[in-house]
Enzyme design. Sequence first.
Site, PDB file in Angstrom:
ATOM      1  N   ASP A  65      -7.947  -5.227  -0.498  1.00 42.40           N
ATOM      2  CA  ASP A  65      -8.327  -6.013  -1.667  1.00 42.40           C
ATOM      3  C   ASP A  65      -7.946  -7.476  -1.534  1.00 42.40           C
ATOM      4  O   ASP A  65      -8.486  -8.330  -2.232  1.00 42.40           O
ATOM      5  CB  ASP A  65      -7.662  -5.442  -2.929  1.00 42.40           C
ATOM      6  CG  ASP A  65      -8.284  -4.124  -3.320  1.00 42.40           C
ATOM      7  OD1 ASP A  65      -9.503  -4.005  -3.200  1.00 42.40           O
ATOM      8  OD2 ASP A  65      -7.551  -3.203  -3.721  1.00 42.40           O
ATOM      9  N   HIS A  97       0.844  -1.196   0.000  1.00 36.26           N
ATOM     10  CA  HIS A  97       0.000   0.000   0.000  1.00 36.26           C
ATOM     11  C   HIS A  97       0.874   1.239   0.000  1.00 36.26           C
ATOM     12  O   HIS A  97       1.944   1.232   0.605  1.00 36.26           O
ATOM     13  CB  HIS A  97      -0.914   0.017   1.235  1.00 36.26           C
ATOM     14  CG  HIS A  97      -2.074   0.928   1.061  1.00 36.26           C
ATOM     15  ND1 HIS A  97      -1.996   2.264   1.358  1.00 36.26           N
ATOM     16  CD2 HIS A  97      -3.315   0.704   0.574  1.00 36.26           C
ATOM     17  CE1 HIS A  97      -3.151   2.820   1.067  1.00 36.26           C
ATOM     18  NE2 HIS A  97      -3.973   1.903   0.583  1.00 36.26           N
TER      19      HIS A  97
HETATM   20  N1  COA Z   1       4.345  -7.416  -4.493  1.00 37.98           N
HETATM   21  C1  COA Z   1       5.689  -7.450  -4.501  1.00 37.98           C
HETATM   22  N2  COA Z   1       6.463  -6.379  -4.347  1.00 37.98           N
HETATM   23  C2  COA Z   1       5.844  -5.211  -4.181  1.00 37.98           C
HETATM   24  C3  COA Z   1       4.444  -5.104  -4.127  1.00 37.98           C
HETATM   25  C4  COA Z   1       3.692  -6.273  -4.301  1.00 37.98           C
HETATM   26  N3  COA Z   1       2.364  -6.236  -4.293  1.00 37.98           N
HETATM   27  N4  COA Z   1       4.102  -3.827  -3.944  1.00 37.98           N
HETATM   28  C5  COA Z   1       5.241  -3.132  -3.867  1.00 37.98           C
HETATM   29  N5  COA Z   1       6.293  -3.971  -4.002  1.00 37.98           N
HETATM   30  C6  COA Z   1       7.718  -3.614  -3.980  1.00 37.98           C
HETATM   31  C7  COA Z   1       8.121  -2.977  -5.295  1.00 37.98           C
HETATM   32  O1  COA Z   1       8.540  -3.935  -6.226  1.00 37.98           O
HETATM   33  C8  COA Z   1       9.222  -2.062  -4.849  1.00 37.98           C
HETATM   34  O2  COA Z   1      10.377  -2.842  -4.623  1.00 37.98           O
HETATM   35  P1  COA Z   1      11.855  -2.261  -4.927  1.00 37.98           P
HETATM   36  O3  COA Z   1      11.991  -1.087  -4.006  1.00 37.98           O
HETATM   37  O4  COA Z   1      12.738  -3.392  -4.622  1.00 37.98           O
HETATM   38  O5  COA Z   1      11.832  -1.861  -6.366  1.00 37.98           O
HETATM   39  C9  COA Z   1       8.730  -1.548  -3.490  1.00 37.98           C
HETATM   40  O6  COA Z   1       7.886  -2.591  -2.998  1.00 37.98           O
HETATM   41  C10 COA Z   1       7.957  -0.258  -3.587  1.00 37.98           C
HETATM   42  O7  COA Z   1       6.964  -0.430  -4.586  1.00 37.98           O
HETATM   43  P2  COA Z   1       6.135   0.726  -5.248  1.00 37.98           P
HETATM   44  O8  COA Z   1       5.434   0.209  -6.455  1.00 37.98           O
HETATM   45  O9  COA Z   1       6.994   1.921  -5.399  1.00 37.98           O
HETATM   46  O10 COA Z   1       5.078   1.006  -4.136  1.00 37.98           O
HETATM   47  P3  COA Z   1       3.927   2.057  -4.241  1.00 37.98           P
HETATM   48  O11 COA Z   1       3.770   2.616  -2.909  1.00 37.98           O
HETATM   49  O12 COA Z   1       4.120   2.983  -5.364  1.00 37.98           O
HETATM   50  O13 COA Z   1       2.686   1.145  -4.682  1.00 37.98           O
HETATM   51  C11 COA Z   1       0.851  -0.235  -4.632  1.00 37.98           C
HETATM   52  C12 COA Z   1       1.669   0.781  -3.854  1.00 37.98           C
HETATM   53  C13 COA Z   1      -0.425  -0.555  -3.876  1.00 37.98           C
HETATM   54  C14 COA Z   1       0.454   0.338  -5.997  1.00 37.98           C
HETATM   55  C15 COA Z   1       1.689  -1.518  -4.823  1.00 37.98           C
HETATM   56  O14 COA Z   1       2.024  -2.037  -3.570  1.00 37.98           O
HETATM   57  C16 COA Z   1       0.989  -2.552  -5.669  1.00 37.98           C
HETATM   58  O15 COA Z   1       1.047  -2.481  -6.895  1.00 37.98           O
HETATM   59  N6  COA Z   1       0.314  -3.570  -5.049  1.00 37.98           N
HETATM   60  C17 COA Z   1      -0.387  -4.581  -5.763  1.00 37.98           C
HETATM   61  C18 COA Z   1      -1.713  -4.059  -6.281  1.00 37.98           C
HETATM   62  C19 COA Z   1      -2.720  -3.839  -5.185  1.00 37.98           C
HETATM   63  O16 COA Z   1      -2.932  -4.681  -4.343  1.00 37.98           O
HETATM   64  N7  COA Z   1      -3.381  -2.683  -5.237  1.00 37.98           N
HETATM   65  C20 COA Z   1      -4.427  -2.333  -4.295  1.00 37.98           C
HETATM   66  C21 COA Z   1      -4.023  -1.208  -3.409  1.00 37.98           C
HETATM   67  S1  COA Z   1      -5.227  -0.923  -2.153  1.00 37.98           S
END
Ligand code: COA
Length: 421
Positions: free
Chosen positions: A350, A288
């Site tokens: 979710d 998140h």
């Molecule tokens: N699975 C595996 N690794 C994950 C991850 C996941 N669901 N979410 C984040 N990470 C990792 C990224 O690969 C990144 O790793 P790195 O630093 O080694 O490159 C790090 O965590 C930060 O990720 P980032 O995408 O920058 O986080 P964010 O804060 O921008 O994104 C979300 C937040 C929710 C978009 C992201 O966690 C995600 O895509 N989750 C899956 C989709 C989801 O469940 N969405 C519903 C949200 S309520």
Amino acid sequence: MKSKIQDLLSDVKDQKLKEQYTQLIFTLLEKGYFPGLAGVPVVKSGISNIDGKNGILTYRGYPVQELAENCSFEDVYFLLLKGDLPLREEREKLKTQLLQNKQLDYNISKVITEMDKNLHPMYMLSASVLLLEGNDRKCFNVDDYNMNIQRAINLIAKLPSIIGVFRNKFPHFARDNNFDSYAQYCLYAFNSKLAEDETCVDIFEQMLILHADHTMNNSTFSVRAVGSSKASLYASISSAINSLSGPLHGGANERVINMLEEIGTADNGENYIDEKLANKEKIMGIGHRVYRTYDPRAIFIKEKILPQIFGEDSVVEVDDELKNLFEVAKKVEEVALDRLSSKTLYPNVDFWSGLVLKSLGIEPSYFTTIFALGRLMGWTAHWVEHMEVKNRIFRPAQLYDGFSNRHILVDPDEEIASVSE
Ligand code: COA
């Protein structure tokens, strides 16, 4: 550098704000811009608040779990819109307004029934919300608070009808039905049988409340950004629905179920997750932007709702397929916590919500529309709040990194060529 920044922020007494500002200054110095506005406050709002470190979400100061456990949809919507919980008469009045305004104009329902049945329900919903503008030709007059509140209520009232009309391809869907509550009417749009069961309605209502608001997330930001141009409520909400449809936002719950089905059995869970992580792919339902711990809404679903479904006296029929998906989910949670909690990545709302909705007999392609039904409370409250502030159209800047100067040269063959200085 750090001490210079500390000096600059010496007047900021709130420690949390100080940390936030320090982080923003570092981002600006390092990158020259704020990618995706991450962490940048863009509005002042009193509607909801998140303490991401401690996993706390409040609406107007009340913890979301307490509201989900003790309040109705009408209570929470009144709270978000007006700032306080309603008195009994106010709750009843709101309920009546929601139920009496559910009817869609026949011409609009006819268009909805004719939409392609393969259209994703989220796109159907965003298109249909725009159609409602036809019944509110004064929608560009957005300066009247009472009119805005009425508009918001009228809009929410019609959403379950839109979904019911589309799902059933029947323009008069629920026209002559009476409902005890808005939540019952919402569940009826997806499962008329379970809508007769009080416990199922309670579960559904709790799901709506858990999703009602979540500070300046992508879709709520869309409401405020579009609303800042003084576009209509319908334009703002339609944009928010489109934003919510994305897999990184509300679309994740549908994809969690797809993932659990793809994994197949709990035994495959560990390999599946490890392979995804090795390929740098994201696990749906995990992580998140704001929470650095377990999402409080996910905890509520796991501890208060799932036992009513997968426990001994289940309120619904749980077949082997559903039981198996629950086992797979528990395994995925265990492995994800083991591999990712050190990176402060935990299950989000979710992760568990799809299982609840599937057990209520709802098709995965409609899951995100239920998220939208709940979030409409927050979206419309933000829109009403935004219409009251001294507004300036949202207009962030960009850091330009394109060509500096190019000119058109026309050659003798009349082909267009370009030169850069
Ligand atoms: N699975 C595996 N690794 C994950 C991850 C996941 N669901 N979410 C984040 N990470 C990792 C990224 O690969 C990144 O790793 P790195 O630093 O080694 O490159 C790090 O965590 C930060 O990720 P980032 O995408 O920058 O986080 P964010 O804060 O921008 O994104 C979300 C937040 C929710 C978009 C992201 O966690 C995600 O895509 N989750 C899956 C989709 C989801 O469940 N969405 C519903 C949200 S309520």
